[in-house]
Enzyme design. Structure first.
Site, PDB file in Angstrom:
ATOM      1  CD  GLU A 101     -48.744  32.264   5.116  1.00  0.00           C
ATOM      2  OE1 GLU A 101     -49.411  32.804   4.194  1.00  0.00           O
ATOM      3  OE2 GLU A 101     -48.168  31.166   4.999  1.00  0.00           O
ATOM      4  CG  HIS A 172     -43.527  30.455  -0.365  1.00  0.00           C
ATOM      5  ND1 HIS A 172     -44.694  29.822  -0.026  1.00  0.00           N
ATOM      6  CD2 HIS A 172     -42.552  29.512  -0.241  1.00  0.00           C
ATOM      7  CE1 HIS A 172     -44.435  28.563   0.297  1.00  0.00           C
ATOM      8  NE2 HIS A 172     -43.155  28.355   0.171  1.00  0.00           N
ATOM      9  CG  ASP A 182     -46.894  32.425  -1.532  1.00  0.00           C
ATOM     10  OD1 ASP A 182     -46.323  31.579  -2.241  1.00  0.00           O
ATOM     11  OD2 ASP A 182     -46.878  32.389  -0.289  1.00  0.00           O
TER      12      ASP A 182
HETATM   13 ZN   LIG Z   1     -46.308  30.747   0.774  1.00  0.00          ZN
END
Ligand SMILES: [Zn+2]
Length: 295
Positions: A101, A172, A182
């Site tokens: 992330e 993603h 994203d």
């Molecule tokens: Zn994501």
């Protein structure tokens, strides 16, 4: 330098905080990149370590805008970042992918003359990339990624690919098409993927400044403000986002400087990373006559 020992990352500015949101054994085949769509590194870590009645999330890594890394689970344990997802006949990428992330607010929107995130924070123009997502949707504002964050992501992806013999580096948006956007168009996914998989250094093109002096600006046009003194001929650049007449670049050097330059005054570097070193010192250090500064 980053390294992996017992499925844990070691190196400068790396810390570990175990999330409770984990599944079974992971034998990773992919890296999956995300943005947090959040405020800060710390708020993302807190959220990914929280138990939520409506469904908990997690990831292996949260990577900050200053390059700091927090690992939330060992790389041989499943975390919950992909949701409903498919790739090459596989369903449910959580069971196959290491999740990273990136601290980034994601898609922004205009409120008057500001760009604002979904949680109401405003961002200055220099932190906004106007781009169309490759899934469409027209030109929209996206929160930019810092040069140090992109470089650190690349280093981590290269390490994970070689350590675990991974097959691919995905976004993603690749595995949850139509549902997720994203890491989005502000992130140089194709370039990071190509470099991490060792498909040649020119996948992330290096450029040099060909004008005597070249302005670097906050947006793609001569009407945007200058961010720094003009770049000198031979200055090395990394291409982050090519557009029709202007490109977003990161300046190679000790300072974290990125912005937009006019395509007429940059060129692909022929010999890898030799541009600046190959120039005579006089061309590197002579102050520029103002009249010859371009764009
Ligand atoms: Zn994501």
């Amino acid at each position: 330098m980053l390294a992996i020992k017992n499925h844990r990352l070691t190196g400068a500015d790396v810390s570990f905080r175990q999330t409770p949101n984990v599944g079974g054994v992971l034998r990773a085949r992919f890296v999956l990149l995300h943005y947090t769509a959040g405020r800060t590194l710390d708020s993302a870590v807190a959220s990914l370590c929280a138990r939520k009645p409506q469904g908990s999330c997690s990831a292996h890594i949260v990577l900050g805008r200053d390059g700091r890394i927090v690992q939330l689970a060992p790389f041989d344990v499943v975390t919950w970042h992909a949701g409903v997802s498919q790739w090459n006949g596989l369903n449910g990428l959580n069971a196959h992918a290491i999740g990273i992330e990136l601290d980034n607010a994601g898609l922004l929107h205009r409120e008057g003359d500001r760009c604002v995130s979904w949680f109401g924070q405003g961002y200055p123009d220099k932190e906004v990339v106007m781009a169309e997502h490759r899934h469409g949707g027209g030109l929209r504002p996206w929160h930019h990624y810092t040069a140090v964050q992109i470089a650190r992501t690349l280093e981590l992806c290269e390490l994970l690919v070689s350590h675990y013999a991974l097959e691919d580096v995905l976004g993603h948006e690749d595995v949850a098409r139509g549902r997720k956007t994203d890491p989005g168009p502000a992130f140089p996914l194709a370039a990071v993927r190509g470099r991490a998989l060792g498909r040649g250094a020119d996948v992330w093109p290096r450029l040099v400044v060909t004008a005597t002096g070249l302005n670097i600006r906050s947006g793609p046009g001569a009407e945007f403000e200058r961010l720094a003194p003009a770049l000198r001929r031979g200055t090395e650049l990394i291409l982050l986002e090519p557009q029709d007449r202007w490109s977003r670049v990161a300046v190679v050097g000790p300072h974290d400087l990125e912005g937009w330059v006019c395509n007429d005054f940059i060129a692909r570097q022929v010999a890898p990373r030799s541009g600046l070193a190959a120039l005579p010192r006089s061309q590197r250090s002579v102050p520029l006559p103002r009249a010859r500064v371009r764009a």
